[in-house]
Scaffold this active site. Structure first.
Site, PDB file in Angstrom:
ATOM      1  N   ASN A 142      62.824 -58.856  63.044  1.00 39.35           N
ATOM      2  CA  ASN A 142      63.716 -57.852  63.041  1.00 39.35           C
ATOM      3  C   ASN A 142      65.013 -57.883  63.457  1.00 39.35           C
ATOM      4  O   ASN A 142      65.969 -57.927  62.949  1.00 39.35           O
ATOM      5  CB  ASN A 142      62.986 -56.550  63.549  1.00 39.35           C
ATOM      6  CG  ASN A 142      62.822 -56.373  64.992  1.00 39.35           C
ATOM      7  OD1 ASN A 142      62.576 -57.533  65.603  1.00 39.35           O
ATOM      8  ND2 ASN A 142      63.062 -55.327  65.535  1.00 39.35           N
ATOM      9  N   GLU A 165      61.277 -57.394  80.524  1.00 41.33           N
ATOM     10  CA  GLU A 165      62.173 -58.696  80.085  1.00 41.33           C
ATOM     11  C   GLU A 165      63.666 -58.139  80.816  1.00 41.33           C
ATOM     12  O   GLU A 165      63.602 -56.952  81.308  1.00 41.33           O
ATOM     13  CB  GLU A 165      62.626 -58.845  78.699  1.00 41.33           C
ATOM     14  CG  GLU A 165      61.133 -59.489  78.270  1.00 41.33           C
ATOM     15  CD  GLU A 165      61.290 -59.794  76.651  1.00 41.33           C
ATOM     16  OE1 GLU A 165      62.104 -59.117  75.943  1.00 41.33           O
ATOM     17  OE2 GLU A 165      60.850 -60.910  76.216  1.00 41.33           O
ATOM     18  N   CYS A 204      62.403 -51.936  67.028  1.00 43.81           N
ATOM     19  CA  CYS A 204      61.315 -51.453  67.899  1.00 43.81           C
ATOM     20  C   CYS A 204      61.822 -50.158  68.537  1.00 43.81           C
ATOM     21  O   CYS A 204      61.274 -49.333  69.074  1.00 43.81           O
ATOM     22  CB  CYS A 204      60.848 -52.483  68.794  1.00 43.81           C
ATOM     23  SG  CYS A 204      62.171 -53.097  69.937  1.00 43.81           S
ATOM     24  N   GLU A 218      56.106 -57.610  74.609  1.00 46.18           N
ATOM     25  CA  GLU A 218      57.004 -56.634  74.190  1.00 46.18           C
ATOM     26  C   GLU A 218      56.410 -56.386  72.720  1.00 46.18           C
ATOM     27  O   GLU A 218      56.597 -57.104  71.715  1.00 46.18           O
ATOM     28  CB  GLU A 218      58.426 -57.086  73.762  1.00 46.18           C
ATOM     29  CG  GLU A 218      58.990 -57.618  75.419  1.00 46.18           C
ATOM     30  CD  GLU A 218      59.157 -56.463  76.188  1.00 46.18           C
ATOM     31  OE1 GLU A 218      59.280 -55.146  76.093  1.00 46.18           O
ATOM     32  OE2 GLU A 218      59.278 -56.799  77.468  1.00 46.18           O
TER      33      GLU A 218
HETATM   34  P1  NAD Z   1      54.201 -60.018  64.259  1.00 39.07           P
HETATM   35  O1  NAD Z   1      53.345 -59.773  65.400  1.00 39.07           O
HETATM   36  O2  NAD Z   1      53.480 -59.892  62.977  1.00 39.07           O
HETATM   37  O3  NAD Z   1      54.845 -61.240  64.626  1.00 39.07           O
HETATM   38  C1  NAD Z   1      55.661 -61.652  65.451  1.00 39.07           C
HETATM   39  C2  NAD Z   1      55.506 -63.131  65.765  1.00 39.07           C
HETATM   40  O4  NAD Z   1      54.383 -63.609  66.270  1.00 39.07           O
HETATM   41  C3  NAD Z   1      56.267 -63.991  64.678  1.00 39.07           C
HETATM   42  O5  NAD Z   1      56.650 -65.040  65.049  1.00 39.07           O
HETATM   43  C4  NAD Z   1      54.722 -64.412  64.153  1.00 39.07           C
HETATM   44  O6  NAD Z   1      54.606 -65.639  63.468  1.00 39.07           O
HETATM   45  C5  NAD Z   1      53.637 -64.483  65.540  1.00 39.07           C
HETATM   46  N1  NAD Z   1      52.343 -64.579  65.390  1.00 39.07           N
HETATM   47  C6  NAD Z   1      51.721 -63.828  64.210  1.00 39.07           C
HETATM   48  N2  NAD Z   1      50.114 -64.118  64.649  1.00 39.07           N
HETATM   49  C7  NAD Z   1      50.251 -64.914  65.829  1.00 39.07           C
HETATM   50  C8  NAD Z   1      49.058 -65.284  66.479  1.00 39.07           C
HETATM   51  N3  NAD Z   1      47.993 -64.965  65.826  1.00 39.07           N
HETATM   52  N4  NAD Z   1      49.357 -66.238  67.509  1.00 39.07           N
HETATM   53  C9  NAD Z   1      50.738 -66.334  67.861  1.00 39.07           C
HETATM   54  N5  NAD Z   1      51.843 -65.865  67.384  1.00 39.07           N
HETATM   55  C10 NAD Z   1      51.251 -65.145  66.001  1.00 39.07           C
HETATM   56  O7  NAD Z   1      55.280 -58.957  64.391  1.00 39.07           O
HETATM   57  P2  NAD Z   1      56.479 -58.781  63.271  1.00 39.07           P
HETATM   58  O8  NAD Z   1      56.048 -58.093  62.249  1.00 39.07           O
HETATM   59  O9  NAD Z   1      57.270 -60.190  63.185  1.00 39.07           O
HETATM   60  O10 NAD Z   1      57.658 -57.846  64.231  1.00 39.07           O
HETATM   61  C11 NAD Z   1      57.554 -56.251  63.971  1.00 39.07           C
HETATM   62  C12 NAD Z   1      56.931 -55.645  65.250  1.00 39.07           C
HETATM   63  O11 NAD Z   1      57.627 -56.486  66.210  1.00 39.07           O
HETATM   64  C13 NAD Z   1      56.846 -54.264  65.182  1.00 39.07           C
HETATM   65  O12 NAD Z   1      55.664 -53.776  65.892  1.00 39.07           O
HETATM   66  C14 NAD Z   1      58.043 -54.180  66.258  1.00 39.07           C
HETATM   67  O13 NAD Z   1      57.754 -52.823  67.095  1.00 39.07           O
HETATM   68  C15 NAD Z   1      57.613 -55.231  67.387  1.00 39.07           C
HETATM   69  N6  NAD Z   1      58.807 -55.473  68.331  1.00 39.07           N
HETATM   70  C16 NAD Z   1      58.845 -55.083  69.439  1.00 39.07           C
HETATM   71  C17 NAD Z   1      60.204 -55.364  70.606  1.00 39.07           C
HETATM   72  C18 NAD Z   1      59.858 -54.861  71.747  1.00 39.07           C
HETATM   73  O14 NAD Z   1      60.829 -55.440  72.530  1.00 39.07           O
HETATM   74  N7  NAD Z   1      58.965 -54.223  72.258  1.00 39.07           N
HETATM   75  C19 NAD Z   1      61.151 -56.008  69.779  1.00 39.07           C
HETATM   76  C20 NAD Z   1      61.051 -56.087  68.429  1.00 39.07           C
HETATM   77  C21 NAD Z   1      60.268 -55.736  67.613  1.00 39.07           C
END
Ligand code: NAD
Length: 478
Positions: free
Chosen positions: A149, A459, A281, A247
């Site tokens: 994002n 963080e 997020c 996060e």
């Molecule tokens: P996602 O969990 O699908 O992927 C995030 C990252 O994790 C990607 O690089 C992905 O390739 C990797 N990943 C996926 N499966 C994995 C596994 N089994 N092992 C290791 N790595 C793996 O999330 P997304 O769709 O990319 O992002 C959206 C989500 O992120 C939303 O839920 C959003 O709320 C959250 N988010 C949270 C924050 C925060 O600071 N709390 C900030 C931004 C986004």
């Protein structure tokens, strides 16, 4: 066709399997880059490079670490237009927004460059018996995994403190948005970051990501992404007692009391709901408005949201760009269908859009839904798109219960001019961040993170430096 490469030991390399993933431009649905489908072998090569660089980097004087990190920040600033264009192309966000985010990406390096200079150990004197001091030593090789994002903004938010604290990094940006992380490698070399200190492996979460979190020699995992992924990662990392910072998702309440500065609250709510297509997020996705001003806020908000232009991310007048990927576009549309089944009234938006010339891109109108119960799925699950619900409330107690009703606990936005109430709610709301009369106003020294299923750990500032170091107590008898 752009070919993204891994960045291992200071060199751009192709994936060992030779296999690539198609990456789409969300604005028109056309494949524009090939992303390495890296596997365990690539992660192992990155680990070996990081491990070999560790002793040297750990012992590099703080002032030299500062100079390199600060130089990376300067180079991001100098290349801001190039980076912003890449980010917008990859992610679908408006170009003007990508330009703003590149400022923050540089700032992350600048901020933690100074942290490297300032980080110090504490000492505790036990009268005339002993003196204790705390050594805070880097962990070794750490893993950083980031989402799509805010690609470079969140990637640098992890790797900058990891490196500043003296660690070497094996990292993976999202497979949907690898472009700016790819460009960063070149800048790190130009800035003089020693080879192997930062390694970037591209690929799918299930393969490359999983190989990073499963690597027993990678001492800590800093992850930002979805709650389900975080749960899976925790199940791998926790049994081996490695450190982790997670996060995760959010379903953030945005609460407007009648005594608030309504003009300001409405103006900010447009942003906090729909900036970056609602794919932040921290976006407020559940808007609660005190009954006595509900109709006024609702009608002004609808008017403001209808005026938002959705479409071509390179158009400077566009406020809402394209949704990052086809699967995510379909997920958000699925939630719009569900909301209607749950009885929602669509006040504005509510469907996909095909802007002229961009008919194959993934666009969704900014949407406001009314008439839903606080406990329905639309109000409990993270949608992560340009969709909010609006609900009237009658008392502070009622809105606090609704706000705290989800499994998430990331951020709250609160609009009131009653100082006592602001303090009272801030103390009892179950979120890691509370913004009063503002949104996304960030001081990088503050602890950043969520409660409940929005994450584990914090963080930012010293929290990040402490996460990426191991404290050791040394007690010397006098
Ligand atoms: P996602 O969990 O699908 O992927 C995030 C990252 O994790 C990607 O690089 C992905 O390739 C990797 N990943 C996926 N499966 C994995 C596994 N089994 N092992 C290791 N790595 C793996 O999330 P997304 O769709 O990319 O992002 C959206 C989500 O992120 C939303 O839920 C959003 O709320 C959250 N988010 C949270 C924050 C925060 O600071 N709390 C900030 C931004 C986004």
């Amino acid at each position: 066709m752009i070919e993204i490469k891994n960045f291992i030991n200071g060199e751009y390399t192709t994936p060992q399997s030779g296999i690539y993933i198609d990456n789409y431009n969300p604005s028109n649905g056309i494949v524009f880059s090939k992303v390495p489908d890296s596997n365990e072998a690539d992660v192992q090569a990155a680990y070996v490079a990081a491990n070999a660089a560790f002793e040297g980097w750990k012992n590099t004087p703080a002032e030299d670490k500062f100079k390199v990190l600060n130089r990376i920040a300067e180079l991001i600033d100098l290349n801001r237009d190039k980076f912003a264009a890449a980010e917008s192309l990859d992610q679908g966000k408006p170009l003007w927004l990508a330009k703003n985010e590149m400022i923050r990406a540089a700032q992350n390096f600048r901020f933690f460059a100074t942290a490297a200079m300032q980080f110090s150990s504490e000492s505790h004197a036990m009268e005339d018996r002993a003196i204790n001091y705390t050594l805070r030593q880097p962990l070794g090789v750490v893993g950083c995994i980031s989402p799509w994002n805010l690609p470079l903004y969140l990637f640098t938010w992890k790797i900058a403190p990891a490196i500043a604290a003296g660690n070497c990094v094996v990292s993976k940006p999202s497979e949907f948005t690898p472009y700016t992380a790819y460009l960063l490698g070149e800048i790190c070399n130009e800035a003089g970051l020693p080879k192997g200190v930062l390694n970037i492996v591209h690929g799918l979460g299930a393969s490359a990501g999983n190989a990073i979190v499963s690597h027993s020699k990678i001492k800590a995992i800093s992850f930002t992404g979805g709650t389900a992924t975080g749960r899976h990662i925790a199940s791998i990392v926790a049994p081996s007692f490695r450190k982790m910072s997670l996060e995760l998702g959010g379903k953030n309440p945005n609460i407007i009391f009648a005594d608030a500065d309504l003009e300001k609250a409405i103006k900010t709510t447009v942003n906090s709901s729909f900036l970056n297509q609602g794919e932040i997020c921290l976006c407020g996705s559940r808007l609660f408005v005190e009954q006595s001003v509900y109709e006024e806020v609702k009608s002004k908000l609808i008017e403001a949201v209808k005026a938002l232009k959705t479409g071509d991310p390179s158009d400077p007048d566009v406020r809402v760009g394209a949704i990052v990927s086809k699967p995510h576009f379909e997920k958000v549309l699925g939630y719009l269908k569900l909301a209607k089944e749950e009885g929602a009234t669509v006040l504005t938006g509510g469907k996909a859009l095909q802007p002229v010339g961009f008919e194959n891109g993934w666009y969704i109108e900014p949407t406001i839904l009314e008439g839903l119960n606080w406990d329905c799925r639309t109000n409990q699950e993270e949608i992560f798109g340009p969709v909010i619900t609006i609900t009237p409330f009658n008392s502070e107690e009622e809105v606090l219960n609704w706000a705290n009703s989800t499994e998430y606990g990331l951020a709250t936005t609160l609009w009131t001019n009653d100082l006592t109430r602001a303090h009272r709610i801030a103390a009892s709301i179950e979120t890691g961040i509370v913004w009063v009369n503002c949104w996304l106003l960030r001081d990088l020294r503050t602890p950043f993170g969520g409660m409940k299923q929005s994450g584990v750990g914090r963080e930012g500032g010293w929290e990040a430096m402490r996460f990426f170091t191991e404290p050791k107590n040394v007690c010397i008898a006098l």
